[in-house]
Motif scaffolding. Structure first.
Motif, PDB file in Angstrom:
ATOM      1  N   HIS A 214      -2.538   3.791   6.571  1.00 22.65           N
ATOM      2  CA  HIS A 214      -3.078   4.879   7.392  1.00 22.65           C
ATOM      3  C   HIS A 214      -3.808   4.360   8.629  1.00 22.65           C
ATOM      4  O   HIS A 214      -4.343   5.157   9.392  1.00 22.65           O
ATOM      5  CB  HIS A 214      -4.034   5.731   6.557  1.00 22.65           C
ATOM      6  CG  HIS A 214      -3.407   6.298   5.314  1.00 22.65           C
ATOM      7  ND1 HIS A 214      -2.460   7.302   5.358  1.00 22.65           N
ATOM      8  CD2 HIS A 214      -3.578   5.988   4.007  1.00 22.65           C
ATOM      9  CE1 HIS A 214      -2.077   7.593   4.122  1.00 22.65           C
ATOM     10  NE2 HIS A 214      -2.736   6.816   3.281  1.00 22.65           N
TER      11      HIS A 214
ATOM     12  N   ARG B  46      -5.531  -1.481   0.239  1.00 22.92           N
ATOM     13  CA  ARG B  46      -5.636  -0.036   0.083  1.00 22.92           C
ATOM     14  C   ARG B  46      -6.022   0.623   1.407  1.00 22.92           C
ATOM     15  O   ARG B  46      -6.963   0.207   2.073  1.00 22.92           O
ATOM     16  CB  ARG B  46      -6.670   0.309  -0.988  1.00 22.92           C
ATOM     17  CG  ARG B  46      -6.832   1.810  -1.245  1.00 22.92           C
ATOM     18  CD  ARG B  46      -7.800   2.045  -2.388  1.00 22.92           C
ATOM     19  NE  ARG B  46      -7.323   1.420  -3.618  1.00 22.92           N
ATOM     20  CZ  ARG B  46      -8.053   1.358  -4.740  1.00 22.92           C
ATOM     21  NH1 ARG B  46      -9.283   1.849  -4.757  1.00 22.92           N
ATOM     22  NH2 ARG B  46      -7.553   0.787  -5.815  1.00 22.92           N
ATOM     23  N   GLY B  47      -5.287   1.627   1.806  1.00 27.56           N
ATOM     24  CA  GLY B  47      -5.564   2.370   3.034  1.00 27.56           C
ATOM     25  C   GLY B  47      -4.974   1.773   4.283  1.00 27.56           C
ATOM     26  O   GLY B  47      -5.120   2.348   5.371  1.00 27.56           O
TER      27      GLY B  47
ATOM     28  N   ASP C 242       0.826  -1.217   0.000  1.00 31.70           N
ATOM     29  CA  ASP C 242       0.000   0.000   0.000  1.00 31.70           C
ATOM     30  C   ASP C 242       0.855   1.261   0.000  1.00 31.70           C
ATOM     31  O   ASP C 242       0.443   2.296  -0.543  1.00 31.70           O
ATOM     32  CB  ASP C 242      -0.915  -0.016   1.228  1.00 31.70           C
ATOM     33  CG  ASP C 242      -1.900   1.149   1.220  1.00 31.70           C
ATOM     34  OD1 ASP C 242      -2.592   1.337   0.200  1.00 31.70           O
ATOM     35  OD2 ASP C 242      -1.950   1.868   2.230  1.00 31.70           O
TER      36      ASP C 242
END
Length: 617
Positions: A279, A275-276, A253
């Motif tokens: 974070h 994805r993501g 990612d």
């Protein structure tokens, strides 16, 4: 005494000398002298075409000389594993030996491969190779490299299997056109290594191999790799940072342009799945998690068939079986999550020589610690589904070195000697059966990733242990000497007097007194016998088998390791015969016939099979 420093240029010259480029069948000599005689002015009649003269006696043709180099059965053939460049130089030394000069070597080589030659210093002589594109210096003794000695034309630099502890030495004027850097199997360690993986130092880097080092900070490393605009291939497997649960997802990612990670192509589905993730701070804890499961145990000999039947005074023998394995644990919270059963870490011993007297003392101390530890555990009753057990006392004497510990282990119980720095875990002891279900699962969470990597490289040892417990009846005090017995006798006499008084009152009212049971007569209802109290001896442990389980595939990126441990044949013919006899005694009816008579008729039938024997207690 420090080993002698060997330079790269010295290793190259030694390699060329071993090729024997100036000796038969290479170079010039009596075998090809006429082909390389100096050309002199010739008269006009010597220029008239005529048949070519035959070779001088003792000379060989070029084809014959090349055959001596190319044939695998020739004594002048190259050794197995030689490079294509070596073969080219040998053939060139036959076809045109006058070309082999220093100026030719420095301008010819595009690839220089010096592997396992104990090179420890890259000197300035390397700058003479003005057209060098690839430099392979794997499996040497290099600790640092002065990059000012590297040709600026380099595009590939491989330093696998050396002793480089930091990339800092490579970041001082590195080759600007470098596209591949291989630093696998070195000693890179520390969070600062991420500062040296940036576009400021490697602007054209396409492929980077840092596998099998000791890098631990995944987030810092990924932050540095994000600055490399052309990076497409990355290898980080074998590092402690690759053991964390979110390693592959976070890396994919964070590096959107990455095509291959750890020799596995990054699919578009993976990029969408992760994805993501970079974070999600709650998922980025720097810890590794492992789930250890132990299935069934079968093929174990039932040792109870070899024991004699217990007498009224015992001993009553029971057997239990369990599986142990050692696993590394963090020193911070050991024992806190395992039901309060504390397991002590076994430390590597210090320096001291052992003799026979010390060995005897160690064995005695270990036996005492085993008895006290297991006795306290059985009395406390804190035996949960997962048991963590270790040495209750550290070794009372120090040992010469860590290598001496395996020599001492055969003299001690396997329970007490896990590998240094590990904890011994155990399944719940179970009684014997054909298939003993362990049904064991244990989740291990670790933060010390460097120690975890070292443990995975060494593997774990799985053992099967038999626990033999002897129980003895507790002797009851005599009734005459016991004060409780005297008190009970007084109460009994008082009750008998009251009963006699009531009997006389009933006789006066015309009621019949119930007949007394004469002494020695049987009562109608069976009296319940009080269970005898049993005293248990400390368990006697016996190692039935042990096996080494390889865990290195987990370090290389495998998601799980499944192993069936074979400990060999431990059954005997005598034990099988006794087991068969015991089984047939209650599984099949007995051969005798029971006969009885009723109303003048006789009846014959086989008795029902007796119930299976109850476990000994």
């Amino acid at each position: 005494m420090e080993p002698e420093t060997r330079t790269l240029s010295a290793a190259v010259r030694e390699h060329l000398r071993q090729l024997c480029l100036h000796e038969f069948p290479c170079g010039t000599g009596s075998w090809n002298k006429s082909r390389f005689l100096p050309q002199t002015s010739r008269a006009w009649w010597e220029l008239i075409p005529r048949e070519e003269r035959a070779l001088s006696p003792g000379e060989e043709t070029v084809e014959d000389l090349l055959g001596l180099v190319r044939s695998a059965h020739s004594p002048w053939a190259l050794v197995e594993g030689s490079s294509a460049e070596d073969l080219f130089l040998k053939e060139l030394a036959i076809q045109n030996p006058l070309m082999l000069k220093d100026s030719f070597f420095y301008t010819y080589f595009r690839l220089l491969r010096v592997v396992d030659e104990d090179v420890s210093l890259v000197d300035k002589e390397l700058l003479k190779f003005v057209k060098l594109k690839e430099l392979v210096l794997s499996a040497n003794q290099i600790k640092e490299i002065d990059t000012t000695n590297l040709p600026p034309t380099l595009k590939v630099l491989e330093l696998y299997g050396n002793k480089i502890a930091s990339m800092r030495c490579l970041c001082h004027h590195p080759p600007p056109q470098l596209q591949h850097l291989g630093l696998g199997h070195n000693k890179l360690l520390g969070p600062l290594e991420s500062l040296y993986i940036t576009s400021d130092h490697w602007p054209n880097l396409v492929s980077l191999d840092l596998s099998f080092n000791n890098l631990t900070d995944l987030q810092s490393m990924v932050a540095g790799l994000q600055t490399l605009p052309h990076l497409r291939l990355l290898l980080l497997q074998g590092n402690p940072l690759a053991l964390v649960s979110h390693y592959r997802g976070l890396t994919i990612d964070s590096l959107a342009r990455l095509c291959v990670l750890d020799d596995i192509t990054v699919a578009s589905s993976e990029k969408h799945l992760f994805r993501g993730l970079s974070h999600s701070e709650d998922l980025l804890a720097p810890e590794a998690q492992f789930l250890v499961t132990v299935g069934n145990l079968q093929g174990v000999l039932d040792s109870s068939v070899l024991d004699p039947e217990p007498g009224p005074q015992g001993p009553f023998i029971t057997y239990n079986y369990y599986v142990t394995y050692n696993f590394v644990e963090d020193e911070e919270g050991e024992g806190s999550q395992y039901g309060g059963v504390l397991a002590e870490i076994i430390k590597p011993p210090s320096m001291e020589q052992l003799d026979e007297d010390i060995l005897e003392e160690i064995i005695e101390d270990v036996e005492e610690s085993l008895e006290s530890g297991l006795a306290s555990l059985s009395e406390s009753g804190e035996l949960e589904e997962s048991i963590v057990s270790g040495a209750s006392e550290p070794l009372p004497r120090s040992i010469d070195s860590a290598e001496e510990l395996p020599k001492l282990r055969p003299l001690l119980d396997p329970q007490l000697c896990p590998s240094p720095g590990t904890v011994l875990f155990s399944t719940v002891p179970k009684p014997w059966s054909d298939v003993i279900p362990c049904n064991y699962e244990m989740q291990h969470t670790l933060r010390d990733l460097v120690r975890l990597k070292a443990f995975l490289l060494s593997g774990t040892v799985v053992t099967v242990v038999e626990e033999k417990i002897l129980s003895w009846p507790v002797e009851q005090p005599s009734s005459a000497d016991s004060p409780l017995a005297a008190k009970g006798k007084a109460e009994k006499d008082k009750k008998e007097k009251e009963k006699d008084k009531k009997g006389k009152d009933k006789a006066g009212k015309g009621e019949k007194e119930p007949p007394k049971v004469p002494p020695g007569a049987k009562r109608n209802k069976k009296q319940k016998e009080l269970p005898k109290e049993l005293h248990q001896d400390p368990p006697v442990l016996r190692l039935l088998g042990s096996s080494q389980v390889v865990l290195e595939p987990l370090l290389a990126g495998e998601p799980f390791v499944s192993t069936v441990c074979h400990f060999g044949v431990i059954r005997t013919l005598e034990a099988d015969r006794l087991t068969l006899n015991r089984s047939s005694s209650w599984l099949a009816p007995s051969p005798w016939v029971l006969t009885w008579w009723e109303r003048g008729q006789s009846h014959h039938r086989l008795p029902p099979p007796p119930p299976p024997p109850t476990p000994k207690t």
